[in-house]
Design a protein around this motif. Sequence first.
Motif, PDB file in Angstrom:
ATOM      1  N   PRO A  13       0.689  -1.098   0.016  1.00  0.00           N
ATOM      2  CA  PRO A  13      -0.143   0.110  -0.007  1.00  0.00           C
ATOM      3  C   PRO A  13       0.729   1.392   0.001  1.00  0.00           C
ATOM      4  CG  PRO A  13      -1.044  -1.734   1.528  1.00  0.00           C
ATOM      5  CD  PRO A  13       0.458  -2.080   1.050  1.00  0.00           C
ATOM      6  N   GLU A  14       2.090   1.363   0.700  1.00  0.00           N
ATOM      7  CA  GLU A  14       3.091   2.272   0.642  1.00  0.00           C
ATOM      8  C   GLU A  14       3.557   2.661  -0.718  1.00  0.00           C
ATOM      9  OE1 GLU A  14       3.214  -0.283   2.954  1.00  0.00           O
ATOM     10  OE2 GLU A  14       2.583   0.827   4.553  1.00  0.00           O
ATOM     11  N   GLN A  15       3.674   1.434  -1.415  1.00  0.00           N
ATOM     12  CA  GLN A  15       4.404   1.889  -2.824  1.00  0.00           C
ATOM     13  C   GLN A  15       3.059   2.277  -3.717  1.00  0.00           C
ATOM     14  OE1 GLN A  15       5.752  -2.233  -3.167  1.00  0.00           O
ATOM     15  NE2 GLN A  15       7.824  -1.618  -3.012  1.00  0.00           N
ATOM     16  N   LYS A  16       2.058   1.900  -3.633  1.00  0.00           N
ATOM     17  CA  LYS A  16       0.964   2.278  -4.433  1.00  0.00           C
ATOM     18  C   LYS A  16       0.622   3.844  -4.235  1.00  0.00           C
ATOM     19  CE  LYS A  16      -1.498  -2.041  -4.743  1.00  0.00           C
ATOM     20  NZ  LYS A  16      -2.626  -2.805  -4.378  1.00  0.00           N
ATOM     21  N   ALA A  17       0.709   4.063  -2.791  1.00  0.00           N
ATOM     22  CA  ALA A  17       0.247   5.557  -2.460  1.00  0.00           C
ATOM     23  C   ALA A  17       1.175   6.459  -3.030  1.00  0.00           C
ATOM     24  CB  ALA A  17       0.302   5.400  -0.945  1.00  0.00           C
ATOM     25  N   GLU A  18       2.354   5.884  -2.748  1.00  0.00           N
ATOM     26  CA  GLU A  18       3.581   7.109  -3.401  1.00  0.00           C
ATOM     27  C   GLU A  18       3.599   7.161  -4.955  1.00  0.00           C
ATOM     28  OE1 GLU A  18       6.659   9.564  -3.243  1.00  0.00           O
ATOM     29  OE2 GLU A  18       5.807   8.570  -1.291  1.00  0.00           O
ATOM     30  N   GLN A  19       3.154   6.140  -5.574  1.00  0.00           N
ATOM     31  CA  GLN A  19       3.244   6.006  -7.187  1.00  0.00           C
ATOM     32  C   GLN A  19       1.907   7.104  -7.620  1.00  0.00           C
ATOM     33  OE1 GLN A  19       2.471   2.390  -8.794  1.00  0.00           O
ATOM     34  NE2 GLN A  19       2.967   3.191 -11.026  1.00  0.00           N
ATOM     35  N   LYS A  20       0.614   6.929  -6.806  1.00  0.00           N
ATOM     36  CA  LYS A  20      -0.438   7.633  -6.932  1.00  0.00           C
ATOM     37  C   LYS A  20      -0.198   8.958  -6.817  1.00  0.00           C
ATOM     38  CE  LYS A  20      -4.852   7.405  -8.431  1.00  0.00           C
ATOM     39  NZ  LYS A  20      -5.133   7.185  -9.790  1.00  0.00           N
ATOM     40  N   ALA A  21       0.378   9.413  -5.743  1.00  0.00           N
ATOM     41  CA  ALA A  21       0.651  10.756  -5.267  1.00  0.00           C
ATOM     42  C   ALA A  21       1.697  11.471  -6.352  1.00  0.00           C
ATOM     43  CB  ALA A  21       1.327  10.773  -3.973  1.00  0.00           C
ATOM     44  N   LYS A  22       2.728  10.831  -6.919  1.00  0.00           N
ATOM     45  CA  LYS A  22       3.474  11.347  -7.566  1.00  0.00           C
ATOM     46  C   LYS A  22       2.741  11.577  -9.074  1.00  0.00           C
ATOM     47  CE  LYS A  22       8.014   9.418  -6.221  1.00  0.00           C
ATOM     48  NZ  LYS A  22       9.178   8.614  -6.511  1.00  0.00           N
ATOM     49  N   HIS A  23       1.889  10.491  -9.541  1.00  0.00           N
ATOM     50  CA  HIS A  23       1.159  10.692 -10.691  1.00  0.00           C
ATOM     51  C   HIS A  23       0.230  11.970 -10.651  1.00  0.00           C
ATOM     52  CE1 HIS A  23      -1.066   9.289 -14.283  1.00  0.00           C
ATOM     53  NE2 HIS A  23      -2.045   9.773 -13.802  1.00  0.00           N
ATOM     54  N   LEU A  24      -0.500  12.146  -9.531  1.00  0.00           N
ATOM     55  CA  LEU A  24      -1.426  13.149  -9.478  1.00  0.00           C
ATOM     56  C   LEU A  24      -0.651  14.776  -9.565  1.00  0.00           C
ATOM     57  CD1 LEU A  24      -4.211  11.662  -7.244  1.00  0.00           C
ATOM     58  CD2 LEU A  24      -4.456  12.294  -9.663  1.00  0.00           C
ATOM     59  N   ALA A  25       0.507  14.303  -8.700  1.00  0.00           N
ATOM     60  CA  ALA A  25       1.269  15.752  -8.694  1.00  0.00           C
ATOM     61  C   ALA A  25       1.735  16.083  -9.965  1.00  0.00           C
ATOM     62  CB  ALA A  25       2.641  15.452  -7.432  1.00  0.00           C
ATOM     63  N   LYS A  26       2.097  15.109 -10.905  1.00  0.00           N
ATOM     64  CA  LYS A  26       2.435  15.504 -12.154  1.00  0.00           C
ATOM     65  C   LYS A  26       1.307  16.153 -13.007  1.00  0.00           C
ATOM     66  CE  LYS A  26       4.888  13.744 -16.172  1.00  0.00           C
ATOM     67  NZ  LYS A  26       5.350  12.319 -16.793  1.00  0.00           N
ATOM     68  N   GLN A  27       0.318  15.467 -12.916  1.00  0.00           N
ATOM     69  CA  GLN A  27      -0.982  15.547 -13.819  1.00  0.00           C
ATOM     70  C   GLN A  27      -1.632  16.932 -13.402  1.00  0.00           C
ATOM     71  OE1 GLN A  27      -2.309  13.688 -16.359  1.00  0.00           O
ATOM     72  NE2 GLN A  27      -0.380  12.464 -16.168  1.00  0.00           N
ATOM     73  N   LEU A  28      -1.767  17.186 -12.128  1.00  0.00           N
ATOM     74  CA  LEU A  28      -2.503  18.408 -11.313  1.00  0.00           C
ATOM     75  C   LEU A  28      -1.738  19.477 -11.115  1.00  0.00           C
ATOM     76  CD1 LEU A  28      -5.187  16.341  -9.494  1.00  0.00           C
ATOM     77  CD2 LEU A  28      -5.286  17.094 -12.115  1.00  0.00           C
ATOM     78  N   ASN A  29      -0.434  19.488 -11.151  1.00  0.00           N
ATOM     79  CA  ASN A  29       0.760  20.322 -10.483  1.00  0.00           C
ATOM     80  C   ASN A  29       0.412  20.805  -9.046  1.00  0.00           C
ATOM     81  OD1 ASN A  29       1.921  20.548 -13.408  1.00  0.00           O
ATOM     82  ND2 ASN A  29       0.065  22.245 -13.845  1.00  0.00           N
ATOM     83  N   LEU A  30       0.571  19.648  -8.286  1.00  0.00           N
ATOM     84  CA  LEU A  30       0.244  19.780  -6.865  1.00  0.00           C
ATOM     85  C   LEU A  30       1.179  20.516  -6.228  1.00  0.00           C
ATOM     86  CD1 LEU A  30      -1.523  16.456  -6.136  1.00  0.00           C
ATOM     87  CD2 LEU A  30      -2.638  18.331  -6.686  1.00  0.00           C
ATOM     88  N   SER A  31       0.950  21.139  -4.832  1.00  0.00           N
ATOM     89  CA  SER A  31       2.083  21.637  -4.194  1.00  0.00           C
ATOM     90  C   SER A  31       2.697  20.553  -3.331  1.00  0.00           C
ATOM     91  CB  SER A  31       1.434  22.755  -3.353  1.00  0.00           C
ATOM     92  OG  SER A  31       0.548  22.188  -2.349  1.00  0.00           O
ATOM     93  N   ALA A  32       3.717  20.700  -2.737  1.00  0.00           N
ATOM     94  CA  ALA A  32       4.289  19.851  -1.921  1.00  0.00           C
ATOM     95  C   ALA A  32       3.386  19.421  -0.657  1.00  0.00           C
ATOM     96  CB  ALA A  32       5.659  20.295  -1.169  1.00  0.00           C
ATOM     97  N   GLU A  33       2.744  20.232  -0.123  1.00  0.00           N
ATOM     98  CA  GLU A  33       1.702  19.924   0.910  1.00  0.00           C
ATOM     99  C   GLU A  33       0.725  19.128   0.426  1.00  0.00           C
ATOM    100  OE1 GLU A  33      -1.316  22.332   4.180  1.00  0.00           O
ATOM    101  OE2 GLU A  33       0.288  23.476   2.934  1.00  0.00           O
ATOM    102  N   GLN A  34       0.117  19.456  -0.859  1.00  0.00           N
ATOM    103  CA  GLN A  34      -0.998  18.694  -1.399  1.00  0.00           C
ATOM    104  C   GLN A  34      -0.696  17.290  -1.712  1.00  0.00           C
ATOM    105  OE1 GLN A  34      -1.825  21.479  -4.671  1.00  0.00           O
ATOM    106  NE2 GLN A  34      -3.974  21.751  -3.923  1.00  0.00           N
ATOM    107  N   THR A  35       0.727  17.156  -2.249  1.00  0.00           N
ATOM    108  CA  THR A  35       1.145  16.008  -2.704  1.00  0.00           C
ATOM    109  C   THR A  35       1.292  15.040  -1.406  1.00  0.00           C
ATOM    110  OG1 THR A  35       2.493  16.978  -4.397  1.00  0.00           O
ATOM    111  CG2 THR A  35       3.041  14.572  -3.593  1.00  0.00           C
ATOM    112  N   GLN A  36       1.661  15.607  -0.052  1.00  0.00           N
ATOM    113  CA  GLN A  36       1.789  14.833   0.876  1.00  0.00           C
ATOM    114  C   GLN A  36       0.388  14.460   1.622  1.00  0.00           C
ATOM    115  OE1 GLN A  36       4.267  13.378   2.240  1.00  0.00           O
ATOM    116  NE2 GLN A  36       3.445  12.563   4.184  1.00  0.00           N
ATOM    117  N   LYS A  37      -0.704  15.317   1.463  1.00  0.00           N
ATOM    118  CA  LYS A  37      -1.965  14.816   1.834  1.00  0.00           C
ATOM    119  C   LYS A  37      -2.409  13.900   1.145  1.00  0.00           C
ATOM    120  CE  LYS A  37      -3.137  19.519   3.952  1.00  0.00           C
ATOM    121  NZ  LYS A  37      -3.849  20.608   3.926  1.00  0.00           N
ATOM    122  N   VAL A  38      -2.227  14.108  -0.520  1.00  0.00           N
ATOM    123  CA  VAL A  38      -2.756  12.720  -1.251  1.00  0.00           C
ATOM    124  C   VAL A  38      -2.221  11.591  -1.171  1.00  0.00           C
ATOM    125  CG1 VAL A  38      -2.867  12.400  -3.898  1.00  0.00           C
ATOM    126  CG2 VAL A  38      -3.473  14.661  -2.950  1.00  0.00           C
TER     127      VAL A  38
END
Length: 141
Positions: free
Chosen positions: A43-68
């Motif tokens: 689950p940790e690997q999946k969460a990290e991968q999904k957060a990186k993907h959404l950060a790239k797609q949606l231009n998330l801030s560092a704080e948003q990326t951590q929350k996601v």
Amino acid sequence: MKKVLVLLAAFSFSAGIASAQTVSAKGKHKVKTEQAGKTQKTPEQKAEQKAKHLAKQLNLSAEQTQKVRQLHLARYQEMQANRAKYASAGKTDARKQEMKADKASYEAQLKQILSADQYTKYAQLRADKVEKHKAQRKAKS
């Protein structure tokens, strides 16, 4: 000598054709986790991968990326627990209802993390993915 070479070539050609035509029934339908030698991610690997993907797609801030990442980690852990809970039950109505409720909760939490523009873009990406999936399913049948 020529006869031996011709026989050897004919044998190797026929063996290649015969092996290309044999497909075991077990080999046709592999379980997702066994495809292409991939191992099941934690689950940790999946969460990290999904957060990186959404950060790239949606231009998330560092704080948003951590929350996601935290949101997805909780979601994947819950999904893993539900899989274990319903492992022998199959797809029951209770399981379907619980999955719908979990998805609604996830969407509400994600909407709180993302800005309005980011959530709109996320919803559009999600709709595009659903349409692409439907088109692929239609093409297969």
